[in-house]
Write a protein that holds these residues in place. Structure first.
Motif, PDB file in Angstrom:
ATOM      1  N   PHE A   1       0.835  -1.213   0.000  1.00 28.43           N
ATOM      2  CA  PHE A   1       0.000   0.000   0.000  1.00 28.43           C
ATOM      3  C   PHE A   1       0.866   1.258   0.000  1.00 28.43           C
ATOM      4  O   PHE A   1       0.684   2.146  -0.833  1.00 28.43           O
ATOM      5  N   PHE A   2       1.800   1.335   0.957  1.00 30.89           N
ATOM      6  CA  PHE A   2       2.589   2.553   1.073  1.00 30.89           C
ATOM      7  C   PHE A   2       3.704   2.635   0.033  1.00 30.89           C
ATOM      8  O   PHE A   2       4.246   3.716  -0.205  1.00 30.89           O
ATOM      9  N   GLY A   3       4.047   1.531  -0.589  1.00 36.86           N
ATOM     10  CA  GLY A   3       5.092   1.548  -1.606  1.00 36.86           C
ATOM     11  C   GLY A   3       4.585   1.731  -3.015  1.00 36.86           C
ATOM     12  O   GLY A   3       5.313   2.198  -3.886  1.00 36.86           O
ATOM     13  N   ILE A   4       3.318   1.352  -3.254  1.00 39.43           N
ATOM     14  CA  ILE A   4       2.784   1.434  -4.619  1.00 39.43           C
ATOM     15  C   ILE A   4       1.640   2.441  -4.715  1.00 39.43           C
ATOM     16  O   ILE A   4       1.692   3.400  -5.490  1.00 39.43           O
ATOM     17  N   PHE A   5       0.594   2.225  -3.924  1.00 41.83           N
ATOM     18  CA  PHE A   5      -0.613   3.040  -4.088  1.00 41.83           C
ATOM     19  C   PHE A   5      -0.427   4.479  -3.605  1.00 41.83           C
ATOM     20  O   PHE A   5      -0.923   5.415  -4.232  1.00 41.83           O
ATOM     21  N   THR A   6       0.271   4.678  -2.501  1.00 45.33           N
ATOM     22  CA  THR A   6       0.446   6.034  -1.988  1.00 45.33           C
ATOM     23  C   THR A   6       1.256   6.910  -2.939  1.00 45.33           C
ATOM     24  O   THR A   6       0.839   8.041  -3.212  1.00 45.33           O
ATOM     25  N   PRO A   7       2.391   6.450  -3.489  1.00 48.02           N
ATOM     26  CA  PRO A   7       3.100   7.317  -4.445  1.00 48.02           C
ATOM     27  C   PRO A   7       2.290   7.615  -5.710  1.00 48.02           C
ATOM     28  O   PRO A   7       2.326   8.742  -6.221  1.00 48.02           O
ATOM     29  N   ILE A   8       1.554   6.634  -6.193  1.00 47.27           N
ATOM     30  CA  ILE A   8       0.735   6.867  -7.387  1.00 47.27           C
ATOM     31  C   ILE A   8      -0.347   7.887  -7.092  1.00 47.27           C
ATOM     32  O   ILE A   8      -0.594   8.808  -7.882  1.00 47.27           O
ATOM     33  N   ALA A   9      -1.006   7.769  -5.943  1.00 53.88           N
ATOM     34  CA  ALA A   9      -2.046   8.727  -5.573  1.00 53.88           C
ATOM     35  C   ALA A   9      -1.472  10.120  -5.377  1.00 53.88           C
ATOM     36  O   ALA A   9      -2.087  11.118  -5.773  1.00 53.88           O
ATOM     37  N   THR A  10      -0.282  10.198  -4.792  1.00 53.72           N
ATOM     38  CA  THR A  10       0.362  11.500  -4.603  1.00 53.72           C
ATOM     39  C   THR A  10       0.680  12.143  -5.946  1.00 53.72           C
ATOM     40  O   THR A  10       0.430  13.340  -6.141  1.00 53.72           O
ATOM     41  N   LEU A  11       1.222  11.365  -6.873  1.00 54.76           N
ATOM     42  CA  LEU A  11       1.513  11.902  -8.204  1.00 54.76           C
ATOM     43  C   LEU A  11       0.242  12.337  -8.919  1.00 54.76           C
ATOM     44  O   LEU A  11       0.234  13.374  -9.605  1.00 54.76           O
ATOM     45  N   MET A  12      -0.815  11.574  -8.774  1.00 50.45           N
ATOM     46  CA  MET A  12      -2.074  11.946  -9.423  1.00 50.45           C
ATOM     47  C   MET A  12      -2.611  13.252  -8.847  1.00 50.45           C
ATOM     48  O   MET A  12      -3.162  14.081  -9.582  1.00 50.45           O
ATOM     49  N   ARG A  13      -2.473  13.450  -7.541  1.00 47.69           N
ATOM     50  CA  ARG A  13      -2.926  14.714  -6.942  1.00 47.69           C
ATOM     51  C   ARG A  13      -2.045  15.879  -7.384  1.00 47.69           C
ATOM     52  O   ARG A  13      -2.535  16.981  -7.599  1.00 47.69           O
ATOM     53  N   ILE A  14      -0.735  15.630  -7.490  1.00 46.00           N
ATOM     54  CA  ILE A  14       0.172  16.695  -7.922  1.00 46.00           C
ATOM     55  C   ILE A  14      -0.176  17.146  -9.335  1.00 46.00           C
ATOM     56  O   ILE A  14      -0.203  18.352  -9.631  1.00 46.00           O
ATOM     57  N   PHE A  15      -0.474  16.210 -10.233  1.00 47.95           N
ATOM     58  CA  PHE A  15      -0.785  16.544 -11.618  1.00 47.95           C
ATOM     59  C   PHE A  15      -2.267  16.863 -11.845  1.00 47.95           C
ATOM     60  O   PHE A  15      -2.686  17.094 -12.965  1.00 47.95           O
ATOM     61  N   GLY A  16      -3.066  16.868 -10.788  1.00 44.14           N
ATOM     62  CA  GLY A  16      -4.461  17.303 -10.897  1.00 44.14           C
ATOM     63  C   GLY A  16      -5.410  16.285 -11.488  1.00 44.14           C
ATOM     64  O   GLY A  16      -6.463  16.661 -12.006  1.00 44.14           O
ATOM     65  N   ARG A  17      -5.060  15.027 -11.436  1.00 43.68           N
ATOM     66  CA  ARG A  17      -5.947  13.988 -11.972  1.00 43.68           C
ATOM     67  C   ARG A  17      -7.090  13.738 -11.002  1.00 43.68           C
ATOM     68  O   ARG A  17      -6.899  13.679  -9.801  1.00 43.68           O
TER      69      ARG A  17
END
Length: 132
Positions: free
Chosen positions: A86-102
């Motif tokens: 969870f913290f190694g895969i899903f959290t970084p992807i979710a953070t990147l999606m929020r940064i790019f406004g997805r």
């Protein structure tokens, strides 16, 4: 889940499995020139084989102990592995999606009169009308 609800493997299968494990370890130790330990593991494997063939009921306490160890291992390791995933895969992807406004689920509220999504009338959309 209670331990009493779990079906144990047969004592004979348990004995044969540990015979194989101890034999493999003995062969490995023999090839690494640790012959003393190799003979010890070979003897233990032979003892498991004899007991599993002659009197398999004697292996029941060891079978239960092994199963309890497996359940304890599952209780400890599963949350650790799931946390790493969870913290190694899903959290970084979710953070990147929020940064790019997805906003894939369209959860952000916008000032609209309706939140329905208008679709063009196509043959695919009408395929569920008059099904019978």
């Amino acid at each position: 889940m209670k331990f009493s609800e779990i079906e144990l493997p047969s004592n004979r299968k348990f004995g044969i499995f540990f015979t194989a494990v101890f034999t493999i370890v003995a062969v490995y130790l023999y090839y690494t020139n640790t012959t003393k330990w190799s003979y010890i593991f070979c003897g233990v494997g032979l003892a498991f084989l004899v007991v599993s063939i002659i009197k398999e009921e004697a292996l029941l306490p060891l079978n239960r102990l092994w199963m309890k160890f497996g359940l304890l291992l599952g209780i400890v390791v599963s949350p650790i592995i799931l946390g790493i995933i969870f913290f190694g895969i899903f959290t970084p992807i979710a953070t990147l999606m929020r940064i790019f406004g997805r906003d894939e689920l369209h959860l952000r509220l916008k000032k609209k009169t309706t939140y329905w999504i208008r679709r063009k009338e196509t043959e695919e959309n009408n395929s569920f009308k008059n099904q019978f």
